[in-house]
Motif scaffolding. Structure first.
Motif, PDB file in Angstrom:
ATOM      1  N   GLY A   1      15.777  -9.046   0.602  1.00 28.70           N
ATOM      2  CA  GLY A   1      14.941  -9.545  -0.474  1.00 28.70           C
ATOM      3  C   GLY A   1      13.671  -8.739  -0.593  1.00 28.70           C
ATOM      4  O   GLY A   1      13.070  -8.351   0.416  1.00 28.70           O
ATOM      5  N   ILE A   2      13.263  -8.472  -1.823  1.00 29.83           N
ATOM      6  CA  ILE A   2      12.052  -7.717  -2.098  1.00 29.83           C
ATOM      7  C   ILE A   2      11.213  -8.502  -3.102  1.00 29.83           C
ATOM      8  O   ILE A   2      11.714  -8.861  -4.179  1.00 29.83           O
ATOM      9  CB  ILE A   2      12.364  -6.323  -2.684  1.00 29.83           C
ATOM     10  N   ALA A   3       9.975  -8.780  -2.745  1.00 35.14           N
ATOM     11  CA  ALA A   3       9.016  -9.366  -3.674  1.00 35.14           C
ATOM     12  C   ALA A   3       8.186  -8.223  -4.245  1.00 35.14           C
ATOM     13  O   ALA A   3       7.709  -7.370  -3.504  1.00 35.14           O
ATOM     14  CB  ALA A   3       8.123 -10.379  -2.973  1.00 35.14           C
ATOM     15  N   VAL A   4       8.040  -8.209  -5.562  1.00 36.34           N
ATOM     16  CA  VAL A   4       7.321  -7.131  -6.243  1.00 36.34           C
ATOM     17  C   VAL A   4       6.115  -7.735  -6.960  1.00 36.34           C
ATOM     18  O   VAL A   4       6.265  -8.638  -7.781  1.00 36.34           O
ATOM     19  CB  VAL A   4       8.222  -6.403  -7.262  1.00 36.34           C
TER      20      VAL A   4
ATOM     21  N   THR B   1       4.336  -3.118  -7.798  1.00 39.53           N
ATOM     22  CA  THR B   1       5.075  -2.615  -8.945  1.00 39.53           C
ATOM     23  C   THR B   1       5.011  -1.081  -8.943  1.00 39.53           C
ATOM     24  O   THR B   1       3.970  -0.506  -8.682  1.00 39.53           O
ATOM     25  CB  THR B   1       4.449  -3.161 -10.242  1.00 39.53           C
ATOM     26  N   GLY B   2       6.148  -0.455  -9.197  1.00 40.32           N
ATOM     27  CA  GLY B   2       6.221   0.996  -9.223  1.00 40.32           C
ATOM     28  C   GLY B   2       6.675   1.616  -7.913  1.00 40.32           C
ATOM     29  O   GLY B   2       6.880   2.827  -7.842  1.00 40.32           O
ATOM     30  N   THR B   3       6.860   0.801  -6.876  1.00 38.12           N
ATOM     31  CA  THR B   3       7.313   1.328  -5.586  1.00 38.12           C
ATOM     32  C   THR B   3       8.768   1.781  -5.685  1.00 38.12           C
ATOM     33  O   THR B   3       9.618   1.073  -6.214  1.00 38.12           O
ATOM     34  CB  THR B   3       7.175   0.268  -4.470  1.00 38.12           C
ATOM     35  N   GLU B   4       9.028   2.961  -5.149  1.00 39.53           N
ATOM     36  CA  GLU B   4      10.390   3.484  -5.091  1.00 39.53           C
ATOM     37  C   GLU B   4      11.017   3.057  -3.761  1.00 39.53           C
ATOM     38  O   GLU B   4      10.480   3.357  -2.699  1.00 39.53           O
ATOM     39  CB  GLU B   4      10.383   5.007  -5.198  1.00 39.53           C
TER      40      GLU B   4
ATOM     41  N   ASP C   1       0.808  -1.220   0.000  1.00 38.73           N
ATOM     42  CA  ASP C   1       0.000   0.000   0.000  1.00 38.73           C
ATOM     43  C   ASP C   1       0.845   1.275   0.000  1.00 38.73           C
ATOM     44  O   ASP C   1       0.310   2.370   0.055  1.00 38.73           O
ATOM     45  CB  ASP C   1      -0.937   0.002   1.203  1.00 38.73           C
ATOM     46  N   SER C   2       2.163   1.141  -0.115  1.00 42.54           N
ATOM     47  CA  SER C   2       3.055   2.307  -0.071  1.00 42.54           C
ATOM     48  C   SER C   2       3.668   2.574  -1.439  1.00 42.54           C
ATOM     49  O   SER C   2       4.031   1.642  -2.147  1.00 42.54           O
ATOM     50  CB  SER C   2       4.187   2.068   0.926  1.00 42.54           C
TER      51      SER C   2
END
Length: 170
Positions: free
Chosen positions: A166-169, A96-99, A68-69
């Motif tokens: 780790g980042i899941a997108v 998707t699109g999170t900075e 949600d961010s």
């Protein structure tokens, strides 16, 4: 005390979860905004792997859910792995699109952020680098997660200590 609507809802949700614990039968996470690491096996393996660097001792088997961010800051040089050799949070789920902004704490220097798929179990869908390891506070590296996938990353000087993320997108 000035309480924002978001904090009020979060506090009320936690209070409700505590008040009805065990009564809902939904197996929920109690409002802590996490998802099981087993839902993202590449991240779970990367953060517990000891053949490539050490395991990250700050990883508790869940990803922080921040879908949600629009932006997320990850502390670089957070407490963990025998000093200030961790990313906080080390595992996160974003849209998707999170900075993402990695922000150096000034502790445990020097640090960097390296996503190199060939060096990270061959499971990372992203490749990026903050460059050479640098020290100090106020250092930042920003990257936008523009496609669905998995980003596995580490700090070159502290990989052997378990400084991984780790980042899941989605």
């Amino acid at each position: 005390m000035d309480i924002s609507r978001r904090n009020f809802v979060r506090i009320a949700g936690v209070s409700t979860a505590v008040g009805v614990a065990g009564c809902t039968g939904n197996g929920g996470n109690g409002g802590d905004d996490t998802v099981p690491g087993e839902d993202y096996p590449a991240i779970d393996e990367w953060l517990t792997e000891t053949e490539v660097g050490d395991a990250d001792d700050t990883y508790e088997g869940t990803l922080l859910d921040r879908r949600d961010s629009d932006t997320l800051t990850i502390e670089t040089g957070a407490a963990g792995n025998g000093g200030n050799f961790a990313y906080a949070p080390s595992a996160v789920l974003v849209s998707t699109g999170t900075e993402i902004e990695w922000s150096w704490t000034g502790e445990g220097n020097p640090h960097n952020v390296e996503a190199e798929p060939d060096d990270q179990l061959g499971e990372s869908d992203y490749e990026f680098s903050s460059g050479e390891a640098v020290g100090g506070s106020g250092v930042q590296f920003t990257y936008t997660m523009d496609t669905a996938g998995i980003a596995l990353y580490h700090c070159e000087p502290h990989l052997s200590l378990g400084m991984k993320g780790g980042i899941a997108v989605e």
